[in-house]
Design an enzyme around this catalytic site. Structure first.
Site, PDB file in Angstrom:
ATOM      1  CB  VAL A 279      -4.369  55.330 -92.756  1.00 26.02           C
ATOM      2  CG1 VAL A 279      -3.208  56.273 -93.038  1.00 26.02           C
ATOM      3  CG2 VAL A 279      -5.556  55.667 -93.642  1.00 26.02           C
ATOM      4  CB  ALA A 280      -1.969  53.160 -88.617  1.00 25.37           C
ATOM      5  CB  ILE A 282      -1.607  50.084 -95.765  1.00 25.34           C
ATOM      6  CG1 ILE A 282      -2.865  49.220 -95.643  1.00 25.34           C
ATOM      7  CG2 ILE A 282      -1.025  49.965 -97.166  1.00 25.34           C
ATOM      8  CD1 ILE A 282      -4.019  49.711 -96.469  1.00 25.34           C
ATOM      9  CD  GLU A 284       0.832  54.903 -95.671  1.00 30.17           C
ATOM     10  OE1 GLU A 284       1.166  55.754 -94.840  1.00 30.17           O
ATOM     11  OE2 GLU A 284       0.345  53.801 -95.345  1.00 30.17           O
ATOM     12  CG  ASP A 326      37.692  42.952-120.953  1.00 36.54           C
ATOM     13  OD1 ASP A 326      37.577  41.840-121.470  1.00 36.54           O
ATOM     14  OD2 ASP A 326      37.185  43.977-121.417  1.00 36.54           O
ATOM     15  CG  ASN A 707       1.111  55.644 -90.488  1.00 35.51           C
ATOM     16  OD1 ASN A 707       1.772  54.664 -90.784  1.00 35.51           O
ATOM     17  ND2 ASN A 707       0.661  56.495 -91.399  1.00 35.51           N
ATOM     18  CG  ASP A 711       4.646  53.211 -90.594  1.00 36.43           C
ATOM     19  OD1 ASP A 711       5.105  52.601 -89.615  1.00 36.43           O
ATOM     20  OD2 ASP A 711       3.689  52.799 -91.269  1.00 36.43           O
TER      21      ASP A 711
END
Length: 883
Positions: A279-280, A282, A284, A326, A707, A711
């Site tokens: 979990v930490a 990746i 996510e 233009d 995390n 994160d």
């Protein structure tokens, strides 16, 4: 059934006079009665639904399983911490999604279409949401129809109704038709125009009969379910990166668990540790962080007059190396002013105040130009084409009473302008009852249909000498960067048909008008050139006029860099591809030419931005990598086809948008590299320690806490970093480049390895200072806690401090400004405070199984925590010197 009613019955039912329109007071009353003219938005997710969606992830499911296992094992504190981390992470995700949604809603509001209406006897442009039943709406080519209308006047009006009927062929409209059958299909109702349809030809007037959800489109909207939001290519790329990293990390975590089983470790504890590491490790939250960064970026761009309609455009902006622009309104001020007139009586220079030289021919020329104009000008407020507005100003300059002229003449029919004929004609009935056709257009086009000339107050046959004099006058005007427009007329009858209008005309005269360059454009072109971006001017003007402006703006240096549309027609597609990069000015081009030019440039590997404002510009806007529409003069069709809208119609805004697009992409890249580096550091620390048989350096709750702190806020703060002022000194980014290109991937790997090794050393030192080795058996629990605490503190400090170095890959933190990103400083300070709080509050210290550090431990944590940042800064110094 409005299509079954006559025009008179419809106007009576709606209680409106088509000549004056509704009063402002009546419009306000009806707006309260009928509500805003907009479709009901899709049903939004509730905060609870968004929160639940944040938990809909297989890694979260595994964490919940870990909660149940720890609870059954009697580890209630660990179970509570894991649940708390899950809830906090989900809450941050909810905040990010709500933030991104609000930003995009704000952009949608900014880009809402406009409607041209008649109110209080005046023609004005209002937001389409303010329309009410009874409003008189004026339609012209390029306008999106803002509500369901019962047409009350049409002149060769055609609309494209594919959104409702599925038929892409334009429908001819006739206001006078009435249908008895109440079941007449939408596609056959020629006396109505429908919301979101597009006027492709001619002009007309209609009265609003239905708005909002009561329109035909609104009826369809009732049947539509909520659609799934599609991800942008950037988000897909990030998701793919996250999945790849996730698979690698999960593989490592499975390996750790299997290794622990063979090593005879506590399997329940190692299961939690392995899951927590997954979990930490990746990233996510990467896609959510990028969505926030993008939405904040595009909101900031909208405040600087650039509305990004499609988020992937931000990514593409950083790669643009050709801007096709233009001339009128973008490079110039879009305030045309007639400065010269030419008739058979000679040249009149209005700048020199030669009012006494104005002849009857000149006055007739000005009168005809006014009658050929669809623009409006009242009390300084104007609508319509700037060229046509300039013709109205010309009438005022020559003291022609436009209100009296409008009152005493009536337009009976017209033949609308198109890019092939380069002319438009009107049939008008004058005060004395006579009928005349007035035709305005390019001199070259009028010469083909003129057989006579107005000279000395009468008509006579036109001669080659007359044509030569007019051609020479037009050429001199063009050489002076004046746009020329010719006018002819002829006596007519009420029965004169559009196809008969442009035959046997009488040449009246020629006007030359100037649209000066904007003051800020020249520096912007120089800035773009310095950034490796070539500016190309594409215009319908004559070759000499176009070159005069281009030379003044330093776009082109010599006439050989200019090519015209007819010259382009002689090129094959392959010839054009080979030669397209040598031309910097394209003059006298049609919309079809624009598409060919864009495709040829793209075939050579260029990333092209194209500007446009007309209906016929939509194909080239679609063909370009970045289509840019004009917000002021642009038609709704052009805006709908564009990726970006300029609310000030200014070239310099494109360059600013490219600069900001580069900075936004750079900020996203910083966030990506930061997350990858930090997560890799955690994996390196755990894998090395477990491989050599040491105790786990971090337990599950500590990994989840890290995390949570590193994160989220620091990554978002990096994404909100100030723009690099030197970003426009770099060449455009290769569109095939990914986040790990140009050494960024290697930098993430080296940074992650270094952080992991530093923390590994801290873990060893935690044993050493208490007289033990990690390899020893029967080590006291407090010693293990001390080692883990030191590794825990160093890892958090190292990641937080390291974020400072990632603000710029080349400049030192002192050159960038140590405290210039207040969001990042705030995130770091908050992270450190939370980390210290965990250690100093006894109940939290026990929950996370930590040991209070001594003085040496704190010094070691601070020094080791700063080492990755110092090493990164040292690397940048070496890199800069090498360069």
């Amino acid at each position: 059934m409005w299509f079954t009613k006559s025009i008179e019955d419809t106007l009576k039912a709606l209680n409106v006079n088509p000549e004056t329109g509704l009063t402002s007071e009546e419009a306000v009353k009806r707006l309260k009665q009928f509500g805003p003219n907009r479709l009901e938005a899709k049903k939004k997710k509730t905060v609870l639904q968004i929160f639940i969606s944040q938990l809909n992830d297989w890694l979260i499911y595994v964490l919940f399983a870990a909660v149940i296992i720890t609870f059954l094992m009697g580890e209630y504190v660990d179970a509570a911490i894991i649940v708390l981390v899950i809830l906090i992470n989900a809450s941050i995700g909810v905040y990010q999604e709500l933030k991104a949604g609000k930003a995009i809603e704000a952009l949608m509001e900014l880009s809402s279409p406009k409607a041209l209406v008649k109110r209080d006897s005046h023609t004005k442009e209002i937001d389409s949401s303010e329309l009410v039943p009874g409003d008189i709406v004026i339609l012209e080519a390029g306008r999106i129809i803002p509500a369901d209308l019962r047409l009350i006047e049409t002149a060769n009006l055609q609309t494209e109704e594919s959104a409702l009927t599925g038929e892409s062929v334009p429908e001819h409209k006739k206001a006078e038709d009435v249908y008895e059958d109440p079941n007449t299909p939408i596609g056959d109702r020629e006396n109505q125009a429908f919301m979101t349809s597009v006027v492709t030809y001619g002009r007309g007037t209609g009265v609003v009969v239905e708005t909002g959800m009561k329109t035909e489109l609104g009826k369809i909207a009732h049947l539509i379910d909520n659609e799934e939001t599609t991800k942008t290519p950037l988000e897909k790329r990030l998701n793919d990166l996250g999945k790849m990293l996730g698979k690698i990390t999960v593989g490592i975590c499975v390996f750790i668990f299997v290794l622990s089983w063979f090593q005879g470790r506590d399997l329940a504890e190692m299961f939690l540790t392995a899951v927590s590491l997954a979990v930490a490790s990746i990233p996510e939250g990467l896609a959510a962080i990028v969505a926030v960064v993008l939405s904040i970026g595009v909101t900031s761009m909208s405040k600087k007059n650039a509305i990004v309609r499609r988020l992937p455009a931000v990514e593409t902006l950083g790669s643009v190396n050709v801007i096709c622009s233009d001339k009128t309104g973008t490079l110039t001020m879009n305030k045309m002013t007639v400065t010269q007139l030419f008739t058979s009586d000679g040249l009149i220079d209005l700048d020199d105040d030669q009012q006494e030289k104005i002849s009857n021919s000149a006055k007739m020329l000005a009168k005809g130009m006014i009658l050929c104009s669809d623009a409006t000008l009242e009390n300084g407020d104007s609508t319509g084409d700037p060229t046509e507005v300039a013709l109205l100003v010309l009438g005022d300059t020559m003291e022609i009473d436009r209100k009296d002229l409008s009152k005493n003449t009536r337009r009976i029919n017209e033949k609308a302008f198109d890019s092939d004929r380069k002319m438009m004609s009107v049939l008008v009935k004058e005060e004395d009852g006579d009928y005349k056709v007035f035709t305005k257009g390019a001199l070259g086009s009028l010469k083909k249909v003129c057989t006579k000339i107005f000279s000395d107050g009468e008509m006579r046959d036109i001669s080659d000498i007359d044509f030569e004099q007019f051609s020479n006058a037009a050429s001199k005007m063009s050489d002076n960067a004046l746009r020329t427009l010719a006018l002819a007329y002829k006596p007519a009858t009420k029965e004169t048909q559009p196809e008969e209008m442009e035959q046997d005309l009488v040449l009246l005269g020629l006007v030359g008008m100037m649209d000066p360059a904007r003051d800020e454009v020249k520096p912007s072109i120089a800035l773009a050139k310095n950034a490796g971006i070539r500016t190309v001017m594409i215009t319908g003007d004559h070759k000499n006029t176009a070159f005069a402006i281009a030379k003044d703006l330093a776009i082109a240096q010599n006439i050989d860099q200019v090519i015209t549309g007819p010259e382009l027609d002689e090129f094959s597609d392959e010839d054009l591809r080979r030669n397209v990069d040598q031309y910097l000015v394209y003059a006298r081009v049609s919309p079809e030419h624009k598409v060919k030019i864009v495709r040829a440039m793209k075939a050579n590997g260029n990333i092209v931005s194209m500007t446009g404002d007309g209906v016929n510009d939509a194909p080239s806007l679609n063909a370009a990598d970045i289509g840019v529409a004009m917000g002021i003069t642009g038609t709704d069709v052009a805006k709908g086809a564009a990726d970006m809208i300029l609310t000030d119609d200014n070239f310099s805004t494109i360059v600013k948008a490219i600069e900001q697009g580069r900075n936004i992409y750079s900020n996203i890249k910083k966030s990506v590299i930061f997350l990858l580096t930090c997560n890799l550091g955690e994996v390196v620390l755990m894998v090395i320690a477990l491989l050599i048989g040491w105790a786990s350096p971090l337990i599950a709750t500590q990994l989840l806490w890290i995390n949570l702190i590193t994160d989220s806020l620091p990554a978002i703060a990096l994404g909100m970093d100030n723009g690099d002022p030197d970003v426009m000194n770099e060449k455009p980014r290769n569109p095939k480049e990914n986040f790990l290109s140009n050494g960024a991937g290697l930098q993430a790997v080296l940074g992650g390895l270094f952080i992991g090794l530093i923390c590994f050393f801290a873990f060893w030192y935690g044993y050493y200072e208490m007289g033990y080795s990690p390899s020893d058996k029967n080590v006291p629990e407090e010693v293990v806690k001390n080692a883990r605490t030191l590794a825990f503190m160093v890892l958090v400090f190292a990641q937080l401090f390291y974020s400072l170095g990632l603000r710029n890959m080349k400049k030192s933190i002192f050159e960038v400004g140590l405290f210039s990103n207040k969001y990042l400083i705030g995130a770091i300070v908050l992270g450190i405070l939370l980390q210290v709080l965990v250690l100093f509050v006894p109940i939290l210290r026990d929950a996370f199984k930590l040991h209070m550090l001594d003085q040496k431990g704190w010094i070691m944590a601070a020094v080791l925590g700063l080492l990755p940042l110092a090493a990164h800064e040292f690397y940048k110094v070496l890199f800069i010197r090498k360069k």
